[in-house]
Write an enzyme that holds these catalytic residues in place. Structure first.
Site, PDB file in Angstrom:
ATOM      1  N   HIS A  17       2.688 -18.197 -12.632  1.00 17.91           N
ATOM      2  CA  HIS A  17       2.981 -17.798 -13.865  1.00 17.91           C
ATOM      3  C   HIS A  17       1.992 -18.224 -15.074  1.00 17.91           C
ATOM      4  O   HIS A  17       1.639 -17.630 -15.813  1.00 17.91           O
ATOM      5  CB  HIS A  17       4.530 -17.934 -14.278  1.00 17.91           C
ATOM      6  CG  HIS A  17       5.417 -16.968 -13.525  1.00 17.91           C
ATOM      7  ND1 HIS A  17       6.678 -17.687 -12.783  1.00 17.91           N
ATOM      8  CD2 HIS A  17       5.746 -15.760 -13.274  1.00 17.91           C
ATOM      9  CE1 HIS A  17       7.216 -17.021 -11.992  1.00 17.91           C
ATOM     10  NE2 HIS A  17       6.751 -15.820 -12.330  1.00 17.91           N
ATOM     11  N   LYS A  41      22.023 -10.068 -11.576  1.00 13.86           N
ATOM     12  CA  LYS A  41      21.620 -11.176 -10.646  1.00 13.86           C
ATOM     13  C   LYS A  41      22.163 -12.474 -10.918  1.00 13.86           C
ATOM     14  O   LYS A  41      22.659 -12.649 -12.032  1.00 13.86           O
ATOM     15  CB  LYS A  41      19.949 -11.286 -11.125  1.00 13.86           C
ATOM     16  CG  LYS A  41      19.110 -10.343 -10.179  1.00 13.86           C
ATOM     17  CD  LYS A  41      17.685 -11.009 -10.442  1.00 13.86           C
ATOM     18  CE  LYS A  41      16.700  -9.867  -9.771  1.00 13.86           C
ATOM     19  NZ  LYS A  41      15.195 -10.376 -10.029  1.00 13.86           N
ATOM     20  N   SER A 132       8.684 -17.204  -7.438  1.00 13.02           N
ATOM     21  CA  SER A 132      10.084 -18.042  -7.515  1.00 13.02           C
ATOM     22  C   SER A 132      10.711 -17.880  -6.427  1.00 13.02           C
ATOM     23  O   SER A 132      11.589 -19.166  -6.119  1.00 13.02           O
ATOM     24  CB  SER A 132      10.680 -17.466  -8.878  1.00 13.02           C
ATOM     25  OG  SER A 132       9.714 -17.541  -9.959  1.00 13.02           O
TER      26      SER A 132
HETATM   27  O1  PNS Z   1       9.970 -11.530 -12.605  1.00 14.93           O
HETATM   28  P1  PNS Z   1      10.591 -10.141 -12.426  1.00 14.93           P
HETATM   29  O2  PNS Z   1      11.894 -10.228 -11.780  1.00 14.93           O
HETATM   30  O3  PNS Z   1       9.698  -9.462 -11.222  1.00 14.93           O
HETATM   31  O4  PNS Z   1      10.612  -9.151 -13.624  1.00 14.93           O
HETATM   32  C1  PNS Z   1      11.089  -8.012 -13.509  1.00 14.93           C
HETATM   33  C2  PNS Z   1      11.033  -7.547 -15.045  1.00 14.93           C
HETATM   34  C3  PNS Z   1      12.043  -8.211 -16.157  1.00 14.93           C
HETATM   35  C4  PNS Z   1       9.865  -6.987 -15.666  1.00 14.93           C
HETATM   36  C5  PNS Z   1      12.033  -5.993 -14.935  1.00 14.93           C
HETATM   37  O5  PNS Z   1      12.978  -5.961 -14.262  1.00 14.93           O
HETATM   38  C6  PNS Z   1      12.359  -5.251 -16.270  1.00 14.93           C
HETATM   39  O6  PNS Z   1      11.490  -4.923 -17.043  1.00 14.93           O
HETATM   40  N1  PNS Z   1      13.570  -5.444 -16.673  1.00 14.93           N
HETATM   41  C7  PNS Z   1      14.188  -4.828 -17.773  1.00 14.93           C
HETATM   42  C8  PNS Z   1      14.831  -3.673 -17.754  1.00 14.93           C
HETATM   43  C9  PNS Z   1      14.105  -2.611 -17.716  1.00 14.93           C
HETATM   44  O7  PNS Z   1      13.293  -2.262 -18.752  1.00 14.93           O
HETATM   45  N2  PNS Z   1      14.211  -1.692 -16.653  1.00 14.93           N
HETATM   46  C10 PNS Z   1      13.196  -0.503 -16.384  1.00 14.93           C
HETATM   47  C11 PNS Z   1      11.825  -1.025 -15.888  1.00 14.93           C
HETATM   48  S1  PNS Z   1      10.855   0.481 -15.532  1.00 14.93           S
END
Ligand code: PNS
Length: 164
Positions: A17, A41, A132
């Site tokens: 990151h 989660k 992670s």
């Molecule tokens: O580190 P990660 O867990 O891979 O991050 C995933 C993240 C936070 C980018 C994704 O889950 C997200 O954007 N969540 C917010 C909810 C949302 O907008 N969902 C639609 C995505 S198309």
């Protein structure tokens, strides 16, 4: 003034990151590292802990003239991006296996908010296998994660797992 959002779980932040943030700072004037609040989660670290660790870890890397701030968000990423007046979302891609999921998200996000672009950055090869999830699994089973996460994250994990 170009502002990017670098969203993620950061549970915990890894050197991968930080590598992406280091690359991102050459492209944007401001980066908002945004920790997602996901009630579904069960993270190892709370949102507050993850934000504090990120702030501390970011203090140790070179960010030059780019302002890097840490925040959190709940709900749709695109709603948050608009509220932050962001130009772009940054996501790191390690291997081709990341691409399919990232492409789906990027296209869905574009449909939701066409004004915000998604920018993919490639992490250094040295971190191409670091996640992670694996860091937590290896550490929980007694393995070493030295060099894969900042030393302060190792210390936080030691506390969490009650290890000497
Ligand atoms: O580190 P990660 O867990 O891979 O991050 C995933 C993240 C936070 C980018 C994704 O889950 C997200 O954007 N969540 C917010 C909810 C949302 O907008 N969902 C639609 C995505 S198309």
């Amino acid at each position: 003034m170009r502002r990017a959002i670098y969203p993620g779980s950061f549970d915990p932040v890894t050197n991968g990151h930080l590598d992406i943030i280091g690359r991102c700072r050459k492209l944007f004037d401001e980066i908002v590292v945004a920790v997602v609040v996901n009630p579904e989660k069960r993270p190892l670290f709370s949102v507050e802990e993850r934000q504090a660790t990120l702030r501390e870890a970011l203090g140790e890397i070179e960010t030059g003239s780019c302002r890097v701030v840490v925040d959190s968000f709940e709900g749709l990423l695109m709603e948050y991006a608009v509220s932050q007046k962001a130009d772009a979302i940054v996501r790191g891609i390690r291997a081709i296996s990341d691409y399919e999921y990232e492409l789906q998200m990027a296209l869905m996000n574009r449909r939701l908010e066409p004004r915000v672009e998604t920018v993919f950055l490639m992490s250094a090869e040295a971190y191409s296998y670091v996640s992670s999830r694996l860091v937590k699994e290896v550490y929980a089973l007694g393995g070493s994660v030295a060099g894969l996460v900042p030393a302060l994250v190792e210390a936080r994990m030691r506390e969490k797992f009650g290890r000497a």
